[in-house]
Design an enzyme around this catalytic site. Structure first.
Site, PDB file in Angstrom:
ATOM      1  N   SER A 286      17.841  49.821   3.887  1.00  0.00           N
ATOM      2  CA  SER A 286      18.811  48.979   3.200  1.00  0.00           C
ATOM      3  C   SER A 286      18.203  48.243   2.002  1.00  0.00           C
ATOM      4  O   SER A 286      17.610  48.875   1.144  1.00  0.00           O
ATOM      5  CB  SER A 286      19.425  48.017   4.214  1.00  0.00           C
TER       6      SER A 286
ATOM      7  N   LYS B  45      15.745  49.810  -0.970  1.00  0.00           N
ATOM      8  CA  LYS B  45      15.748  49.646  -2.432  1.00  0.00           C
ATOM      9  C   LYS B  45      14.324  49.294  -2.878  1.00  0.00           C
ATOM     10  O   LYS B  45      13.794  49.835  -3.848  1.00  0.00           O
ATOM     11  CB  LYS B  45      16.725  48.543  -2.864  1.00  0.00           C
TER      12      LYS B  45
ATOM     13  N   TRP C  18      29.796  51.599   3.101  1.00  0.00           N
ATOM     14  CA  TRP C  18      29.388  50.553   2.139  1.00  0.00           C
ATOM     15  C   TRP C  18      28.221  51.055   1.269  1.00  0.00           C
ATOM     16  O   TRP C  18      28.129  50.729   0.092  1.00  0.00           O
ATOM     17  CB  TRP C  18      28.998  49.313   2.947  1.00  0.00           C
TER      18      TRP C  18
ATOM     19  N   HIS D 132      25.216  51.427   9.885  1.00  0.00           N
ATOM     20  CA  HIS D 132      24.140  50.975   9.010  1.00  0.00           C
ATOM     21  C   HIS D 132      22.982  50.466   9.874  1.00  0.00           C
ATOM     22  O   HIS D 132      23.060  49.374  10.446  1.00  0.00           O
ATOM     23  CB  HIS D 132      24.702  49.842   8.146  1.00  0.00           C
TER      24      HIS D 132
HETATM   25  C1  GTR Z   1      24.234  44.205   2.512  1.00  0.00           C
HETATM   26  C2  GTR Z   1      24.116  44.582   1.069  1.00  0.00           C
HETATM   27  C3  GTR Z   1      23.536  45.961   0.944  1.00  0.00           C
HETATM   28  C4  GTR Z   1      22.330  46.152   1.831  1.00  0.00           C
HETATM   29  C5  GTR Z   1      22.451  45.444   3.166  1.00  0.00           C
HETATM   30  C6  GTR Z   1      21.172  45.301   3.975  1.00  0.00           C
HETATM   31  O1  GTR Z   1      24.823  42.962   2.699  1.00  0.00           O
HETATM   32  O2  GTR Z   1      25.397  44.525   0.502  1.00  0.00           O
HETATM   33  O3  GTR Z   1      23.240  46.216  -0.418  1.00  0.00           O
HETATM   34  O4  GTR Z   1      21.179  45.765   1.186  1.00  0.00           O
HETATM   35  O5  GTR Z   1      22.942  44.182   3.042  1.00  0.00           O
HETATM   36  O6  GTR Z   1      20.093  45.043   3.435  1.00  0.00           O
HETATM   37  O7  GTR Z   1      21.287  45.420   5.209  1.00  0.00           O
END
Ligand code: GTR
Length: 416
Positions: free
Chosen positions: A252, A256, A343, A395
């Protein structure tokens, strides 16, 4: 509440594939001066540096070139950790002579494997103690976001937080396959809050009188990526680690950071993005799921100030994220998505990897062969330079994902 924030984010997001606008990706193989790139030499001398500079200036912000005098101190070594399965070392990297700024590296290496071993390196979300119940791991004293995990009280980790995120870190399985694992708490670099610049490593690089980064300077993702490179500085010196076989990975927002670290630092031999989504592996021009304006609003500290210029203006961004993957070439890259993680735009994550293909082709490396993503849990490209799978579910980062990362690493690191 968190629930209502999540609801309103979902309401704003675009999840209809038929509403993905037509878009044209920036030309990967054409220089800004309009010259077609035909050779590795042209790619490395002209186009690759151009793309890297654009990501630095417009997306993540420039990483300072100033080198700190970093002092690594091994705080503890236990050769009988995890029932003698592993050697556990904890290394404190002091960024300043006054010892006020530091990060803690936790390193496990498998006792059964022949040294030096290949290693996975990744940042964690809530302190090194969260990755395993191992009672010897130092508990972070830093501010931790309120993840609602056991043992996180008033943004501080306590004993009860040990192993709270163990599900995401299958340490024994990693060791059993002959890999080491190194991790650092991302809050050691910059606490993940918009008002955290004063508590971060930013101040170590400010010019006289400066109190915030300028619009083309690094945000939090930049500091997290920098931390990965400093962990690599240490790994290069550890006799048990094979510095030529270090894979940088992350989930996540930390996916990045792993991509940005891999892009800037060629010592990372393999790069893994798990559900990194917007501002990571996903093609931003698809405007599917999370978008630039949303991410810059929820997390104003993550990217360069300049990136806010592209709120609702995805098509004006001079790069797209297939180019972030392309600049890793010829090093192997693995991208993982999850079916219920819309997402993060799984299709957009797949397409970045696919559209990086032409650069790998310049190097004669095999990649994905179709722009159509595979079915759920049908990994593709496993024995090429760009691997991909879509796990069934949410996620997250689970053993299913790690198992595929290790298969991919086996192919690149252990092939005879
Ligand atoms: C979310 C964000 C994503 C991702 C995620 C995470 O809130 O919108 O870009 O980075 O967090 O890190 O779990």
């Amino acid at each position: 509440s968190v629930f209502f924030i999540a609801q309103s984010l979902l309401a704003l997001a675009q999840y209809d594939e038929s509403k993905v606008p037509p878009y044209t990706l920036p030309e990967l193989m054409v220089t800004q001066a309009g010259k077609k790139v035909r050779t590795v030499k042209e790619w490395e001398a002209q186009r690759r540096p151009e793309i890297l500079a654009l990501f630095a200036e417009q997306v993540y912000g420039k990483t300072p070139t100033k080198k700190l005098r970093i002092h690594f101190e091994t705080v503890s070594t236990d050769r009988q950790a995890l029932n003698s399965l592993a050697t556990r070392k904890q290394i404190r990297a002091y960024f300043t002579d006054d010892r006020q700024h530091y990060m803690d590296i936790l390193l496990y290496t498998p006792n059964a494997a022949q040294k030096p071993v290949p290693v996975f390196l990744g940042l964690n979300f809530s302190g090194n103690q969260s990755i395993h119940a191992d009672p010897g791991i130092l508990i972070t004293k830093r501010w931790v976001p309120d993840w609602k995990d056991p043992g996180l009280i008033n943004n501080q980790a306590t004993e009860a937080n040990r192993g709270a995120r163990a599900r995401r870190w299958p340490v024994e399985e990693i060791l059993a396959r002959g890999y080491g694992l190194a991790t650092v708490y991302y809050g050691d670099l910059q606490p993940d809050r918009a008002d955290s610049f004063d508590e971060s490593i930013h101040s170590l690089f400010y010019n006289k009188g400066q109190t915030v980064p300028s619009p083309d300077e690094w945000g939090a993702i930049g500091t997290w990526a920098w931390g990965l490179s400093r962990a690599m500085d240490y790994l290069e010196t550890d006799q048990d680690v094979d510095k030529k076989r270090v894979a940088v990975m992350g989930h996540s927002r930390l996916g990045k950071a792993a991509l940005w670290a891999g892009a800037q630092d060629p010592r990372f031999a393999l790069v893994i993005s798990n559900d990194s989504g917007e501002g990571g592996a996903a093609i931003t021009r698809r405007q599917y799921g999370e978008q630039i304006k949303r991410i810059n609003t929820s997390f104003p500290h993550w990217f360069a100030g300049n990136y806010k210029q592209y709120n609702d203006r995805e098509n004006d961004l001079p790069v797209d994220f297939h180019e972030l993957i392309a600049i890793m070439a010829p090093r192997p890259v693995y991208v993982a998505s999850a079916s219920e993680d819309q997402w993060s735009d799984p299709k957009g994550e797949y397409l970045s990897l696919y559209h990086a293909g032409p650069v790998y082709a310049l190097y004669g490396r095999s990649t994905l062969t179709t722009p159509i993503p595979p079915e759920v849990e049908v990994p593709v490209g496993q024995k090429t330079w760009t691997g991909y799978h879509m796990r069934n579910g949410k996620h997250d980062i689970l053993l299913y994902d790690w198992d595929k990362f290790m298969n991919f690493a086996d192919f690149h690191f252990k092939r005879k």
